[in-house]
Motif scaffolding. Sequence first.
Motif, PDB file in Angstrom:
ATOM      1  N   UNK A  32       0.866  -1.185   0.000  1.00  0.00           N
ATOM      2  CA  UNK A  32       0.000   0.000   0.000  1.00  0.00           C
ATOM      3  C   UNK A  32       0.901   1.233   0.000  1.00  0.00           C
ATOM      4  N   UNK A  33       0.330   2.439  -0.200  1.00  0.00           N
ATOM      5  CA  UNK A  33       1.176   3.644  -0.353  1.00  0.00           C
ATOM      6  C   UNK A  33       1.674   4.251   0.957  1.00  0.00           C
ATOM      7  N   UNK A  34       1.469   3.600   2.091  1.00  0.00           N
ATOM      8  CA  UNK A  34       1.826   4.220   3.363  1.00  0.00           C
ATOM      9  C   UNK A  34       3.289   4.650   3.412  1.00  0.00           C
ATOM     10  N   UNK A  35       4.183   3.811   2.926  1.00  0.00           N
ATOM     11  CA  UNK A  35       5.600   4.132   3.085  1.00  0.00           C
ATOM     12  C   UNK A  35       6.015   5.350   2.280  1.00  0.00           C
ATOM     13  N   UNK A  36       5.452   5.566   1.092  1.00  0.00           N
ATOM     14  CA  UNK A  36       5.848   6.756   0.326  1.00  0.00           C
ATOM     15  C   UNK A  36       5.299   8.018   0.991  1.00  0.00           C
ATOM     16  N   UNK A  37       4.206   7.885   1.760  1.00  0.00           N
ATOM     17  CA  UNK A  37       3.711   9.020   2.545  1.00  0.00           C
ATOM     18  C   UNK A  37       4.618   9.239   3.752  1.00  0.00           C
ATOM     19  N   UNK A  38       5.074   8.141   4.358  1.00  0.00           N
ATOM     20  CA  UNK A  38       5.969   8.249   5.511  1.00  0.00           C
ATOM     21  C   UNK A  38       7.277   8.944   5.146  1.00  0.00           C
ATOM     22  N   UNK A  39       7.734   8.783   3.902  1.00  0.00           N
ATOM     23  CA  UNK A  39       8.956   9.470   3.483  1.00  0.00           C
ATOM     24  C   UNK A  39       8.799  10.984   3.638  1.00  0.00           C
ATOM     25  N   UNK A  40       7.617  11.499   3.291  1.00  0.00           N
ATOM     26  CA  UNK A  40       7.363  12.937   3.415  1.00  0.00           C
ATOM     27  C   UNK A  40       7.240  13.315   4.896  1.00  0.00           C
ATOM     28  N   UNK A  41       6.535  12.479   5.667  1.00  0.00           N
ATOM     29  CA  UNK A  41       6.387  12.733   7.106  1.00  0.00           C
ATOM     30  C   UNK A  41       7.748  12.736   7.789  1.00  0.00           C
ATOM     31  N   UNK A  42       8.624  11.800   7.396  1.00  0.00           N
ATOM     32  CA  UNK A  42       9.958  11.732   7.995  1.00  0.00           C
ATOM     33  C   UNK A  42      10.754  13.004   7.728  1.00  0.00           C
ATOM     34  N   UNK A  43      10.593  13.589   6.532  1.00  0.00           N
ATOM     35  CA  UNK A  43      11.293  14.841   6.239  1.00  0.00           C
ATOM     36  C   UNK A  43      10.799  15.960   7.145  1.00  0.00           C
ATOM     37  N   UNK A  44       9.479  16.007   7.367  1.00  0.00           N
ATOM     38  CA  UNK A  44       8.928  17.011   8.272  1.00  0.00           C
ATOM     39  C   UNK A  44       9.441  16.783   9.692  1.00  0.00           C
ATOM     40  N   UNK A 183      -4.621   3.534   2.210  1.00  0.00           N
ATOM     41  CA  UNK A 183      -3.599   3.639   3.257  1.00  0.00           C
ATOM     42  C   UNK A 183      -4.181   3.097   4.558  1.00  0.00           C
ATOM     43  N   UNK A 184      -3.520   2.126   5.208  1.00  0.00           N
ATOM     44  CA  UNK A 184      -4.043   1.585   6.469  1.00  0.00           C
ATOM     45  C   UNK A 184      -4.033   2.657   7.558  1.00  0.00           C
ATOM     46  N   UNK A 185      -5.217   3.039   7.983  1.00  0.00           N
ATOM     47  CA  UNK A 185      -5.359   4.155   8.911  1.00  0.00           C
ATOM     48  C   UNK A 185      -4.679   3.876  10.251  1.00  0.00           C
ATOM     49  N   UNK A 186      -4.812   2.640  10.756  1.00  0.00           N
ATOM     50  CA  UNK A 186      -4.211   2.304  12.042  1.00  0.00           C
ATOM     51  C   UNK A 186      -2.705   2.477  12.029  1.00  0.00           C
ATOM     52  N   UNK A 187      -2.045   2.016  10.960  1.00  0.00           N
ATOM     53  CA  UNK A 187      -0.585   2.133  10.867  1.00  0.00           C
ATOM     54  C   UNK A 187      -0.158   3.590  10.736  1.00  0.00           C
ATOM     55  N   UNK A 188      -0.929   4.366   9.979  1.00  0.00           N
ATOM     56  CA  UNK A 188      -0.608   5.780   9.826  1.00  0.00           C
ATOM     57  C   UNK A 188      -0.725   6.502  11.165  1.00  0.00           C
ATOM     58  N   UNK A 189      -1.801   6.221  11.903  1.00  0.00           N
ATOM     59  CA  UNK A 189      -1.986   6.853  13.212  1.00  0.00           C
ATOM     60  C   UNK A 189      -0.839   6.481  14.167  1.00  0.00           C
ATOM     61  N   UNK A 190      -0.435   5.215  14.127  1.00  0.00           N
ATOM     62  CA  UNK A 190       0.663   4.773  14.992  1.00  0.00           C
ATOM     63  C   UNK A 190       1.948   5.521  14.654  1.00  0.00           C
ATOM     64  N   UNK A 191       2.219   5.687  13.361  1.00  0.00           N
ATOM     65  CA  UNK A 191       3.435   6.390  12.939  1.00  0.00           C
ATOM     66  C   UNK A 191       3.403   7.847  13.398  1.00  0.00           C
ATOM     67  N   UNK A 192       2.244   8.499  13.268  1.00  0.00           N
ATOM     68  CA  UNK A 192       2.140   9.904  13.659  1.00  0.00           C
ATOM     69  C   UNK A 192       2.226  10.065  15.173  1.00  0.00           C
ATOM     70  N   UNK A 193       1.586   9.156  15.892  1.00  0.00           N
ATOM     71  CA  UNK A 193       1.642   9.220  17.351  1.00  0.00           C
ATOM     72  C   UNK A 193       3.082   9.074  17.835  1.00  0.00           C
ATOM     73  N   UNK A 194       3.843   8.170  17.198  1.00  0.00           N
ATOM     74  CA  UNK A 194       5.232   7.964  17.613  1.00  0.00           C
ATOM     75  C   UNK A 194       6.069   9.214  17.369  1.00  0.00           C
ATOM     76  N   UNK A 195       5.787   9.961  16.293  1.00  0.00           N
ATOM     77  CA  UNK A 195       6.528  11.202  16.052  1.00  0.00           C
ATOM     78  C   UNK A 195       6.285  12.193  17.186  1.00  0.00           C
ATOM     79  N   UNK A 196       5.031  12.285  17.636  1.00  0.00           N
ATOM     80  CA  UNK A 196       4.713  13.202  18.728  1.00  0.00           C
ATOM     81  C   UNK A 196       5.421  12.787  20.014  1.00  0.00           C
ATOM     82  N   UNK A 197       5.504  11.472  20.233  1.00  0.00           N
ATOM     83  CA  UNK A 197       6.171  10.959  21.435  1.00  0.00           C
ATOM     84  C   UNK A 197       7.652  11.302  21.412  1.00  0.00           C
TER      85      UNK A 197
END
Length: 653
Positions: A32-44, A183-197
């Motif tokens: 699924x496209x989650x990882x290519x979105x995470x690449x942008x999130x990681x840059x932020x 995009x799997x919503x649960x995995x995306x939420x987990x990734x974003x929550x971890x950034x905040x942590x």
Amino acid sequence: MSTARYDESSIRVLKGLEPVRQRPGMYTRTDNPLHIVQEVIDNAADEALAGFGHRIAVTLHADGSVSVEDDGRGIPVGEHPEEHAPVVELVFTRLHAGGKFNKADGGAYAFSGGLHGVGVSVTNALSGRLEVTVWRDGGEYRIVFADGAVVEPLRQVGAVGKRRSGTRVRAWPDARYFDQAQIPLGELEHALRSKAVLLPGTRVTLTLEKSGQQREWHYEAGLKGYLSEALAGTEPLVPLFAGQQYAAEDDEQYALGEGAQWVLAWTAEGAVVRESYVNLIATPAGGTHESGLREGLFTAVKSFAELHNLLPKGIRLLPEDVFARASFVLSAKVLDPQFQGQIKERLNSRDAVRLVGGFVRNALELWLHANVEYGKRLAELAIGQAQARTRAARKVEKRKGSGVAVLPGKLTDCESSDAARTEVFLVEGDSAGGSAKMGRDKEFQAILPLRGKILNAWEVERDRLFANNEIHDISVAIGVDPHAPGQDVDLSGLRYGRICILSDADVDGAHIQVLLLTLFLRHFPRLIEAGHVYIARPPLFRVDVPAAGKRPARKLYCLDQLELDAVQEKLRGEGVREGAWRISRFKGLGEMNAEQLWDTTLNPDTRRLARVRHGDTGRPDSVRMFDMLMARGEANQRRSWLEEKGNLAELDV
């Protein structure tokens, strides 16, 4: 005979983002496209990690696109001095272009997850459309891409206040490149929550445009609050152990700022929670930083138990005894992390074991000696685990000397009989076998040298297998009899939890791998199905880098030419003088001494070990393929197949 032409015109050179679009699986996950979105999130997140941003906003739009906005410095929009194109355009259209290479002299990012400069260019390559808006230096700029190419050149579209800065990337992932477009919503939420942590003070939001819902994460308590929440009220045996330590400017081993932050909890029951990150990049497959954490915990608890005479007679503590009931969140900062693969699921940097292990050990020893009662509880927990492990191991008696089978004389066995821990290496040649015997951990690693290439067993009848000495020795050593696919076979006699094929990193070594895998697939399929068969991956190259500044001399190992090229590019980015490093190529395992073999191939903390996965080999087309590849009477078919497919191979001749 095939009439396919193979001449100079047959060679095609992929340019720009074509390699990504041709082989997307080499650069990202394609389920699924989650990882290519995470690449942008990681840059932020890297902007926030560098101290220039405090907000990351992700929006899932109703039209299937995703946008990521931050308040960082904004991607530079000026012309690159050498490439003569806007920098923001290069970042999204050129592989290996980015701000993460320059680590020296106060580069743009001292610590970051991005290393290869391919992240957001992969996002662009696999998106039907991608829009970038940059706020920087009082201006608002916009550039638009379609199918990886610029369709609206960079231009200034407005003016903003001098203090306004940041970047917004909106991408429409192309469904052709993914198994599913959602995009799997649960995995995306987990990734974003971890950034905040991991980024205290950073506010992370997720907006679902279709439903109008919005989630927000902002953790003032950081890792400690996050782990407490994740354990869902499970009562820990001792208070949470939290700490952090980073290298100071006068540190002679590590670069300024390298180190780790951690929080640990030990519970008597329930599921354990384990999450690790390197420079904010999630590492779900763990790696050397987790190995360092485990070693640091083990050494501290073991020394405490010995100091207070808590160990019962005959009980030997192992790292897993201390680690078995430990939950943790670990966030490491490593200047030049070496990841396994572009998707960065596992850290391979060897220095991270000492870095994290040393800091954690010192901190935990101080904590234990300051809280002796808690230390005794942890020691009792570990001792209980060791006693349970010892009892379980006694139930599975070794077959050595039992009369059932006499173990092969050339097998150098291990001391432990716990199949959950033990492993046997099937090693090519006596010379490599000698190095492996000296370099192994004799407590749980066994060595079985093989002389030359074993028999191609694809067409050998089961009752005639043992006429071949090598196959007989393998079967007796592992404690499992040959069997047919689908046959119900008893694996209780299995003597080693991991059966590791260890051969040279060249064509002959690959041939031996194929022959052994054919043997296991045809005559020991349950071992593959149960996940007991592995391939050890020794390096092909060693790069000796001289000492420079605070950095001591280093030895870097590379699996193949691709990794060698990446390492050399990284050394240039670090400012190491061209030609200062020396490259050695291993002609075979026999050229490695025991220490090198341990560091690169045997040490569980630093080795590369690939588990052999079991596909549906019972399908008629799969059987036909193996017949064509391995059957004696199929030479003509193999030749035709090689003529047709040979240009797809990347050969190391």
